[in-house]
Motif scaffolding. Structure first.
Motif, short mmCIF file in Angstrom:
data_model
loop_
_atom_site.label_atom_id
_atom_site.label_comp_id
_atom_site.label_asym_id
_atom_site.label_seq_id
_atom_site.Cartn_x
_atom_site.Cartn_y
_atom_site.Cartn_z
N SER A 237 3.33 -15.89 -25.65
CA SER A 237 2.50 -14.68 -25.74
C SER A 237 1.16 -14.98 -26.40
O SER A 237 0.24 -14.16 -26.36
CB SER A 237 3.23 -13.59 -26.53
OG SER A 237 3.51 -14.04 -27.86
N GLN B 11 -3.59 -16.62 -23.43
CA GLN B 11 -4.07 -15.52 -22.59
C GLN B 11 -3.71 -15.71 -21.12
O GLN B 11 -3.48 -14.73 -20.41
CB GLN B 11 -5.58 -15.38 -22.76
CG GLN B 11 -6.00 -14.88 -24.14
CD GLN B 11 -7.47 -15.13 -24.43
OE1 GLN B 11 -7.96 -16.24 -24.28
NE2 GLN B 11 -8.18 -14.10 -24.83
N ASP C 142 0.01 -8.84 -14.44
CA ASP C 142 -1.40 -8.50 -14.24
C ASP C 142 -1.53 -7.68 -12.96
O ASP C 142 -1.48 -8.21 -11.84
CB ASP C 142 -2.24 -9.78 -14.15
CG ASP C 142 -3.73 -9.50 -14.02
OD1 ASP C 142 -4.11 -8.33 -13.76
OD2 ASP C 142 -4.51 -10.45 -14.16
N THR D 253 3.72 -15.48 -18.37
CA THR D 253 4.34 -14.22 -18.78
C THR D 253 3.34 -13.06 -18.75
O THR D 253 3.74 -11.90 -18.68
CB THR D 253 4.94 -14.36 -20.18
OG1 THR D 253 4.00 -15.03 -21.03
CG2 THR D 253 6.22 -15.16 -20.16
N LYS D 254 2.06 -13.37 -18.80
CA LYS D 254 1.03 -12.33 -18.70
C LYS D 254 0.55 -12.19 -17.26
O LYS D 254 0.29 -11.08 -16.79
CB LYS D 254 -0.12 -12.66 -19.63
CG LYS D 254 0.30 -12.65 -21.09
CD LYS D 254 -0.88 -12.80 -22.05
CE LYS D 254 -0.40 -12.73 -23.49
NZ LYS D 254 -1.51 -12.81 -24.46
#
Length: 223
Positions: free
Chosen positions: A86, A89, A98, A93-94
């Motif tokens: 996490s 950026q 999105d 996992t992000k």
């Protein structure tokens, strides 16, 4: 973020992206308050294009055995922690959440993770990253941040992850099976119990500790 290292990946090639993740000195994750150096991805500020990074992850996960052959297991472990962290950026996992990206791209990214286990994690022993991968991705359902009852992407992505974990569970590697069970134990998909039941029925000689872990995952009681 003056104390952060600045990276611009907007014009990076795939090879440069791989180097960004894995071509690093290995720094153990420090224990709280011991003053040890922090891993590079704890202090990285990254400019990137989500579409390009998603395509890079799909390529990396689909052919990891050839792409990553020049890195040590320790570098791989640290790099895969960065990818799921996490703190980073541009972590996968992000990227998979999105919503500026079409869902089918994000779905392909998750499904390509099967090949990561098939071609790399089943063959190269890593310290922790492979086992904790699905903890990082699935834990939101365990703690209630995401819920199937909300519908939408909470349900859609849960189904995609569940299908992928089911495929990993059928791999011959017990390390991969453990990782899949870990993820299933946190994902809280309604079809978990019958899938794990079938897994156990096909392996009557399974080791006792693995059987107990599988049963705990079916009850959503894994840590």
């Amino acid at each position: 973020m003056d104390d952060y290292d600045q990276y611009d990946l907007r014009n990076a090639t795939f090879g440069e992206f791989v180097g960004f993740l894995f071509d690093r000195d290995v720094v153990p994750i420090p224990m709280q308050g011991n003053g040890s150096p922090k891993p590079w991805y704890w202090r990285a500020e990254v400019a990137f294009d989500s579409t390009k990074v998603a395509s890079f992850y799909i390529a990396l996960f689909t052919t990891p055995d050839t792409v990553l052959e020049d890195y040590s297991p320790e570098q791989l472990n640290q790099g895969f922690w960065a990818i799921q962290s996490s703190n980073l950026q541009c972590a996968v996992t992000k990227v998979i959440w999105d919503q500026t990206l079409p869902f089918d791209i994000r779905e392909s990214c998750v499904r390509s993770m099967f090949h990561l286990y098939e071609l790399l994690f089943s063959k190269v022993p890593l310290e922790t990253a492979a086992d904790m991968w699905w903890d990082s991705i699935a834990y939101d359902w365990h703690c209630g941040i995401r819920a199937r009852g909300k519908g939408g992407e909470d349900e859609q992505m849960q189904d995609v992850i569940f299908d992928t974990l089911g495929k990993i569970l059928r791999l011959p590697s017990e390390e991969c099976q453990m990782a899949a069970l870990h993820g299933l134990g946190h994902l809280h998909h309604p079809e978990t119990s019958p899938v794990i039941g079938a897994y156990l029925a096909q392996r009557p000689e399974i080791a006792r500790d693995l059987k107990e872990y599988a049963l705990a995952a079916a009850r959503f009681e894994v840590l």
